[in-house]
Design a protein around this motif. Sequence first.
Motif, mmCIF file in Angstrom:
data_model
loop_
_atom_site.group_PDB
_atom_site.id
_atom_site.type_symbol
_atom_site.label_atom_id
_atom_site.label_comp_id
_atom_site.label_asym_id
_atom_site.label_seq_id
_atom_site.Cartn_x
_atom_site.Cartn_y
_atom_site.Cartn_z
ATOM 1 N N MET A 1 0.881 -1.180 0.000
ATOM 2 C CA MET A 1 0.000 0.000 0.000
ATOM 3 C C MET A 1 0.909 1.217 0.000
ATOM 4 N N PRO A 2 0.475 2.296 -0.674
ATOM 5 C CA PRO A 2 1.335 3.483 -0.702
ATOM 6 C C PRO A 2 1.217 4.313 0.573
ATOM 7 N N CYS A 3 2.318 4.902 0.994
ATOM 8 C CA CYS A 3 2.301 5.780 2.165
ATOM 9 C C CYS A 3 1.579 7.075 1.786
ATOM 10 N N PRO A 4 0.555 7.472 2.545
ATOM 11 C CA PRO A 4 -0.165 8.699 2.194
ATOM 12 C C PRO A 4 0.740 9.931 2.248
ATOM 13 N N HIS A 5 1.812 9.858 3.054
ATOM 14 C CA HIS A 5 2.669 11.037 3.215
ATOM 15 C C HIS A 5 3.643 11.221 2.065
ATOM 16 N N CYS A 6 4.303 10.084 1.613
ATOM 17 C CA CYS A 6 5.384 10.286 0.647
ATOM 18 C C CYS A 6 5.287 9.323 -0.544
ATOM 19 N N ALA A 7 4.234 8.487 -0.588
ATOM 20 C CA ALA A 7 4.016 7.531 -1.675
ATOM 21 C C ALA A 7 5.048 6.400 -1.692
ATOM 22 N N GLY A 8 5.828 6.291 -0.605
ATOM 23 C CA GLY A 8 6.729 5.141 -0.469
ATOM 24 C C GLY A 8 5.907 3.892 -0.169
ATOM 25 N N GLU A 9 6.598 2.761 0.064
ATOM 26 C CA GLU A 9 5.864 1.513 0.324
ATOM 27 C C GLU A 9 5.652 1.308 1.820
#
Length: 555
Positions: free
Chosen positions: A191-199
């Motif tokens: 799932m993508p991190c809402p803050h930085c789009a990392g994993e």
Amino acid sequence: MSTESQVNRMEKIVSLCKRRGFIFQSSEIYGGLNGFWDYGPLGAELKRNVKELWWKSMTRLRDDIVGLEATIIMHPSVWKASGHVDTFSDPMSTCRSCKKLVRSDQVWDMLETTPWAEAVRSCAPGGVADREALLKWAKGKGQRLVPNFALVKDPETMLGRLSERSAEAPGSQQHLLQILCTADPSGPLSMPCPHCAGELTEPRPFNLMFKTYVGPAATEDDIAYLRPETAQAIFVQFKNVVDSSRVKVPFGICQIGKAFRNEVTPRNFTFRSREFEQMELEFFIKPDEVVQAQTGGIAKLPEGELPGQPEANWGWEMWHKYWVEERLRWYESIGLKRSSLEEYWQKPDELAHYARATVDILYKFPFGTQELEGIAARSNFDLTQHQTHSGKSMEYFDQEANLRYVPHVIEPSAGVDRLILALLAEAFEEEEVVDEKGQKEVRTVLRFHPRVAPIKAGIFPLLKNKPELVSKALEVRDLLRPLMNVFYDDGGAIGRRYRRQDEAGTPFCITIDFDTIGENGPEKKDTVTLRHRDSMKQERVRIADLPAYLLSQTS
Ligand code: GAP
């Protein structure tokens, strides 16, 4: 999903709360502490009024409910028995790039309003990727916004991956975001991190209870918890209350107090805080078998009807519906319109394993329709758990039925802070009005119900340099202040003083003028101007009539 105007409205409410002293960030001068909030002078009065009204409606106005005030820290076995040590957790993920913690079950909600995710979604209307648009965004704005996003790091490879995998869930924007954030093609989708789009990492349970140590040794054996709900103390003291008061099942024990949850992602102003207050009632009832044996049948509620007044043949279902209705009525009595509230009946697969039914009372907050209170039919789960773990009997001897049983319970559990936020959201209004000079202006007003309003009346001498006016105004203040919270203000033009009270939600303003001190004839002497906040209408009222009138409106 909240619209832009609702986001804007929420921002205005937050700003008013700070400006007028309703709610401040805790420890603000040190940068604040996430999930902790302080109530300023107006907020403290508002909160006190709300708690007082709840307490009064539960205890003083009924014969069948008594109060309790228990400690915040209890024996750690309480939380073992209640299940909180083992199961009171939220799923949590960590971002492999920015290391932030996120509640895994809130990721998609958060992404609804996250600008970078909105941008990606707009390049994939209906979940169908516009590859050109995605490539352009990834090489342009994406670089600046979310450099940790796999799509931004390697657009060509990730778009290739999208072609290979998009058929797995065609049209799904969530699936698309998952493909575009997962760098490793051999593993499961992240799932993508809402803050930085990392994993994000796989979800893992995170216990929400705050731990502390009792005593100086601070070993594992000294661990205790700050209570995550006030309810358990009620179960733990059930026997003492029964033995010391003249209560008979059905009856309730209620409590107001602080609760603490180390929420993974505190959000939406005070809505999800780490320290908050609850107002909880445990209403103990006879098990249905006992009602059946005593009355020969269990009452059923015809479709579409309301429960009415309690009867001897009520089983848990009637009591549960009764409390849902009682609570809705109470919210209305303090100024929340029915149309702002919703009932949500949890589906069987959403219920806690011990609950027979749970209704959430939801409020239409500017950031979405969310829970204000939960009303659960909890069977006899809690008392039985404490009986098992403590070895002490939780049975009640029912003299009428001449038998012993562990009572069942209906639990209306409300959050004070969420209610304060709901009352602020309900009351907040900006309206265009025309001032005394005929100029249009925007009036900010909190249309609190007079019962909850922090200040009940503003008291103004027309002029502050006229000693007769000032002394008469102080006399009126002294007449009213033992009865209610009033605010004396002699600063600035009367219109400005009205506006200040409108913003504080004060329902009445009283002006002492030349008529009051008898300068325009004896018939108007000792009368004042009473101005109503909502209509802005003014009327002439005798000072002697003020206490009874204001009390009738505010209590
Ligand atoms: N004893 C049952 C119980 O605690 P809950 O649904 O977890 O049930 C009851 O909590 C109410 O407490 C919620 O409806 C909400 O109003 C309030 N509440 C729960 N967690 C909260 C939080 N983190 N911040 C503010 N209020 C909260």
